[in-house]
Design a protein around this motif. Structure first.
Motif, short mmCIF file in Angstrom:
data_model
loop_
_atom_site.label_atom_id
_atom_site.label_comp_id
_atom_site.label_asym_id
_atom_site.label_seq_id
_atom_site.Cartn_x
_atom_site.Cartn_y
_atom_site.Cartn_z
N PRO B 23 49.86 150.84 48.60
CA PRO B 23 50.96 149.87 48.72
C PRO B 23 50.93 148.82 47.61
O PRO B 23 49.87 148.45 47.11
N ALA B 25 52.42 144.90 46.50
CA ALA B 25 52.92 143.68 47.14
C ALA B 25 54.22 143.20 46.52
O ALA B 25 54.96 142.45 47.13
N GLY B 26 54.49 143.60 45.29
CA GLY B 26 55.71 143.13 44.64
C GLY B 26 56.02 143.94 43.41
O GLY B 26 55.18 144.69 42.91
N PRO B 27 57.24 143.76 42.89
CA PRO B 27 57.65 144.56 41.74
C PRO B 27 56.90 144.21 40.45
O PRO B 27 56.87 145.01 39.52
N HIS B 48 47.97 141.80 41.85
CA HIS B 48 49.11 141.05 42.37
C HIS B 48 48.77 139.57 42.26
O HIS B 48 47.86 139.09 42.93
N GLU B 422 61.26 156.72 48.55
CA GLU B 422 61.88 155.77 47.63
C GLU B 422 62.10 156.44 46.28
O GLU B 422 61.51 157.47 45.98
N THR B 445 56.77 153.61 42.73
CA THR B 445 58.06 153.32 43.36
C THR B 445 58.12 151.81 43.55
O THR B 445 57.22 151.08 43.12
N ALA B 446 59.15 151.34 44.19
CA ALA B 446 59.31 149.89 44.33
C ALA B 446 58.17 149.27 45.14
O ALA B 446 57.72 148.16 44.86
N ARG B 447 57.68 150.01 46.16
CA ARG B 447 56.71 149.41 47.07
C ARG B 447 55.36 150.10 47.08
O ARG B 447 54.46 149.65 47.78
N THR B 448 55.24 151.19 46.35
CA THR B 448 53.97 151.93 46.40
C THR B 448 53.66 152.57 45.05
O THR B 448 54.52 152.68 44.18
#
Lengths: 482, 468
Positions: B23, B25-27, B48, B422, B445-448
């Motif tokens: 996972p 935490a942010g882009p 992060h 995603e 991807t955006a979140r992983t």
């Protein structure tokens, strides 16, 4: 040079064509509409008419036109050259030569040795080249020489008969480590010890005694601009006093500029996005500006086109107005768009002007709108040189004032060998052009006041096989006014 | 839910494709590889803000929280225990951190020493930076200082100082473009000033641990084209696994239909008469389609040691309004990838393709806005450890397909296809994470970060000799 033809004048404006071999004209600045060009104007012979100076020759003005018969050779020096009130200031490697033209030759006015903070000739020049280094900081009518160098901004003042370095203004920001991105830590053979590179970028504005230093650094989701403004006192050893210092956070894509006369640093730019409200996903160009130090960002959208110049003082009130352009290819649905792209050589093009008001706001709706048709040599999908030049914004120019009325006029190269000029008439542009300029071969059209008479002229640089031909064949249509 | 639990929850076996989900935490999270469980196995690290998470396997993870003023950090095994530690530069302090397992207290860091450096004054967010090396078999931390590199032991003792060379006449690139100020008095000036200082590390024998050239050789050479104009010819090595110097120059010509032109530049060993090696430039060859290159991968589909050619092409729609309408309504479009093996006997790529990969991609990908080719997330690597290159790519936003190359070439359809919940943004990495010889692909991807591994084929196949 040959004064070959009088261009067709339909209404008031007429042009006279002269070949000006060696003249090179740049495109206009997108935020000012200003064309700095690679030429200078100076009244060398004191006849009241500015003469045209190129790097290797000067065309003296006869009856207001640069005349080949009166051309003179420029001094044979390897030097950076600037002009001031008819005098030629030449910075040679280890000295200064100030010259004037008189009695048929260049006469020295001032010659002495001097060590310059920086002197570096361009790679493509074997003789004179033009630089801007004269600036009258103390408003005494005698220019100072200002040279940016690694140590700062060096200022040379004239003492009696020589120039000497009077100060080095410590205004340049320090070198910062480059953000080269993360280094590779894996695999082991990809690890390498590096000495980090360092860099400094800044804009530096000199206005009289004021110096404005603008730098930027990457911020979260955009850039943070730092603006520092100094006052310089030439009578006290060029002592500097910091007047203001501010930080402005903006999204990416903005550049500092001056959009009005309020003394603040403005920022403007443009960016592309896609419209999902249209039947065909079509690109939309967003022209952006902030005139209040980043507190509010004004965005105006137009369809699918980046203009050559996005801001220009259209109405001569001292404030830059916003220019947007759009093409009609994407109007309608998918079928109409495909049909235009594949079969039509005529492209509908719209130019809109939004005036800036006293509060720095640009009109929501266009104050001036003009629609023209550009006849390409082949449909857009063929991607011909002329079609690509249209898409690059080269065929439409709204930076010129051909009749000297203070309003900008419109020059459109609406076919490969024809230019239509439209004069602004109060509330808009008439349908009929004020003048048509026709020429035999494909050429790049550039607008600039070549003879410094206050009227914009049209320079034609022939194109050869899809690229700009040597400037030796440049032809200029000089505007003659009403 | 802890990150470890998330990993366990997401770790699934999708058919023969092993997928691990890490996972984010942010882009803006930074994903990179560094020393993991051993010197042969990389870990996947996610930064992060100032929290660095290390993922060493599907089930092992740890984290370090970097101090606020950290500007640069390195991940390396300093104490030779096989596990990685973090060295961070925080102002003038150089700190050492151990990774803390989730649930344990975070390591507050051990201050190794203090030393001023150029990294001390850096006003940036923390960034991976090579700091640790060995000097005379001793672990050293190398810090860039004014005009020199300083190597220090873990106790801060100065082990060596290496002055940097100042190249060029003035050492710096200084550019000042001066134009008149448009919105000021006539004599106002507008200066655009740029100064860049790039200092080189001198190649000395003492500096051998650091003497790897900075950056890589530019993979492009200007060559004179047929028209007399200079054409940009990038290149890739002909024998990627050896250092012979032979290379394949290529360029893509687009005159109606895209075709790829190649020239093989062969380094020929010297003879007794002329011992110096020479370069033999072979004839220009043309192949239909545009070349696909994985900059860090090797396209060797038969394992013969020579780089093969991968080309893509798509059928052109007829230039009529109706055909354009049909293409637009179809939403996707055929994409055809062909493989041309290198023939060492004739020193050229086979004009006949030896394999094909076909599929359909969204038609918007073919519009090519901001993209050179309608092939996204391309990976050309040996994904199953058999010595032959395999191909991985996306044919839609959220799907990734892998074609495994076998002795008979590629199958008609992808061997492995995995759809993610995603959109796949990019290939974050492709590396051997466990030292098994199998390359894992990290897809962001955006979140992983989705880490996918193809199963290893057994046993590994040694590079074969090409037979005509």
């Amino acid at each position: 040079m040959t004064a070959t033809a009088l261009a067709l004048a339909l209404t008031g404006v007429s042009f006279i064509a002269h070949d000006i071999p060696g003249l090179s004209v740049d495109s206009v600045d997108p935020f000012t509409g200003q064309n700095s060009g690679r030429f200078r104007n100076a009244d060398l012979d004191g006849d009241g008419h500015p003469d045209l100076l190129l790097a290797d020759s000067a065309y003296r003005s006869v009856d207001g036109w640069p005349d080949a018969a009166a051309a003179i050779e420029m001094p044979e020096l390897r030097a950076a050259c600037d002009v001031w009130q008819g005098l030629l200031y030449c910075r040679v490697r280890a000295g200064l030569d100030v010259m004037e033209w008189g009695e048929g030759h260049w006469r020295p006015v001032l010659t002495h040795d001097i060590v310059w903070a920086r002197w570096r000739p361009p790679d493509d020049s074997g003789g004179l080249w033009f630089e801007r280094f004269l600036h009258d900081m103390d408003a005494d009518g005698v220019p100072e020489i200002v040279i940016p160098a690694a140590t700062g901004l060096s200022v040379y003042v004239r003492d009696e008969t020589v120039y000497r370095e009077a100060a080095v203004l410590d205004v340049l920001p320090p070198m910062a480590l480059c953000t080269d991105g993360p280094q590779r830590l894996w695999p082991a053979d990809a690890r390498s010890i590096r000495f980090p590179s360092r860099a400094m970028h800044c804009r530096l504005w000199l206005d009289g005694r004021h110096v404005t230093v603008i730098t930027d650094e990457e911020g979260r989701g955009g850039e943070v601009w730092h603006v520092r403004r100094f006052a310089v006192d030439p009578r006290c050893g060029f002592e500097m006093t910091e007047l203001e210092s501010m930080q402005i956070a903006l999204p990416p894509g903005f550049e500092p500029c001056a959009l009005n006369g309020d003394g603040m640093v403005d920022f403007a730019g443009g960016d592309w996005s896609f419209s999902d409200r249209m039947p065909v996903p079509s690109p939309v160009f967003e022209t952006q500006a902030t005139t209040d130090g980043g507190r509010s960002i004004q965005v105006r959208r137009s369809r699918s086109f980046t203009p050559k110049c996005s801001f220009i003082d259209f109405d001569g009130d001292g404030d830059a107005d916003m220019i947007t352009e759009s093409m009609g290819v994407f109007d309608g649905g998918v079928r109409e768009t495909a049909n235009r792209m594949l079969t039509s050589r005529d492209v509908a093009h719209a130019i809109e002007v939004r005036f800036q008001d006293a509060r720095g706001r640009f009109s929501e709706k266009a104050d001036v709108c003009v629609r023209v048709t550009i006849s390409l040599d082949k449909p857009l999908w063929r991607q011909t040189d002329f079609g690509n030049r249209y898409l690059a914004g080269e065929l439409v120019d709204i930076s010129g004032d051909f009749n000297g009325d203070g309003y900008r006029d419109l020059a459109v190269q609406n076919s490969p060998n024809r230019i239509s000029l439209f004069e602004y008439a109060g509330r808009g542009f008439p349908r009929q052009p004020a003048a048509l300029l026709a020429f035999d071969d494909d050429a790049e059209v550039l607008v600039a006041d070549v003879n410094a008479d206050g009227l914009s002229d049209v320079a034609l640089v022939p194109r050869d096989g899809g690229s700009r031909a040597p400037s030796g064949k440049t032809k200029v249509y000089f505007a003659q006014g009403e | 839910m802890s990150a470890l639990a998330m990993i366990l929850a997401f770790a699934v076996a999708a058919g023969p494709l092993v997928v691990q989900s890490i996972p984010l935490a942010g882009p803006d999270d930074l994903v990179f590889l560094a020393h993991g469980k051993s010197s042969h196995a990389a870990g996947v690290f996610v930064l992060h803000d100032r929290v660095l998470q290390g993922h060493f396997s599907e089930s092992e993870a740890g984290r370090v929280e970097l101090p606020e003023a950290t500007t640069a950090f390195d991940v390396a095994d300093l104490d030779a225990d096989g596990r990685s530690e973090v060295i961070a530069v925080c102002g003038e302090r150089v700190l050492l951190f151990e990774f803390s397992i989730y649930g344990d207290d975070l390591d507050e860091g051990l201050e190794l020493f203090q030393a001023p450096s150029l990294l001390s004054a850096r006003s940036m967010s923390p960034s991976p930076y090579v700091l640790a090396t060995t000097l005379d078999e001793e672990v050293a931390i190398v810090l860039p200082c004014e005009g020199a590199l300083e190597a220090r032991g873990l106790d801060g003792a100065l082990l060596g100082r290496y002055d940097v060379e100042v190249p060029g006449e003035e050492g710096d690139t200084f550019i000042a473009e001066v134009t008149p100020r448009a919105a000021s008095s006539l004599s106002g000036l507008d200066m655009r000033i740029c100064r860049v200082s790039e200092l080189a590390i001198p190649p000395t024998s003492e500096m051998s641990p650091f003497s790897k050239p900075v950056g890589s050789t530019p993979r492009a050479l200007p060559q004179e084209g047929q028209s007399g104009d200079y054409v940009y010819w990038p290149w890739f090595p002909l024998k990627p696994r050896s250092d012979g110097g032979s290379r394949v120059l290529y360029t893509v010509a687009c005159s109606g239909v895209a075709e790829t032109c190649t020239r093989v530049c062969e380094v020929v060993s010297g003879t007794v008469e002329s011992p110096e090696p020479s370069v033999k430039v072979r004839a220009l060859r043309r192949y239909p389609g545009a070349i696909l290159v994985d900059d860090e991968g090797v396209a060797d589909f038969n394992g013969d040691g020579f780089a093969d050619l991968v080309l893509w092409k798509a059928p052109e729609p007829g230039m009529s309004v109706d055909s354009i309408m049909r293409a637009a309504a179809g939403k996707d479009w055929p994409l055809h990838i062909s493989i041309h093996l290198f023939l060492p006997d004739t020193m050229r790529h086979d004009p006949r393709p030896s394999g094909h990969l076909t599929g359909r991609v969204p038609i918007t990908w073919l519009l090519g806005i901001g993209q050179a080719a309608p092939v996204r997330n391309l990976v050309i690597r040996d994904l199953d450890g058999d010595g032959r290159s395999d191909v991985g790519l996306s044919m839609s936003d959220d799907q990734f397909s892998i074609w495994i190359s076998g002795p008979a070439g590629f199958a008609a359809k992808p061997d492995l296809v995995h759809a993610f919940p995603e959109r796949i943004d990019e290939v974050a990495f492709c590396a051997d994470l466990d030292g098994s010889g199998v390359q894992a692909i990290g897809l962001r991807t955006a979140r992983t970060v989705q880490v996918i591994r193809a199963p290893r084929s057994t046993p590994p196949v040694l590079p074969a000799v090409q037979t005509p």
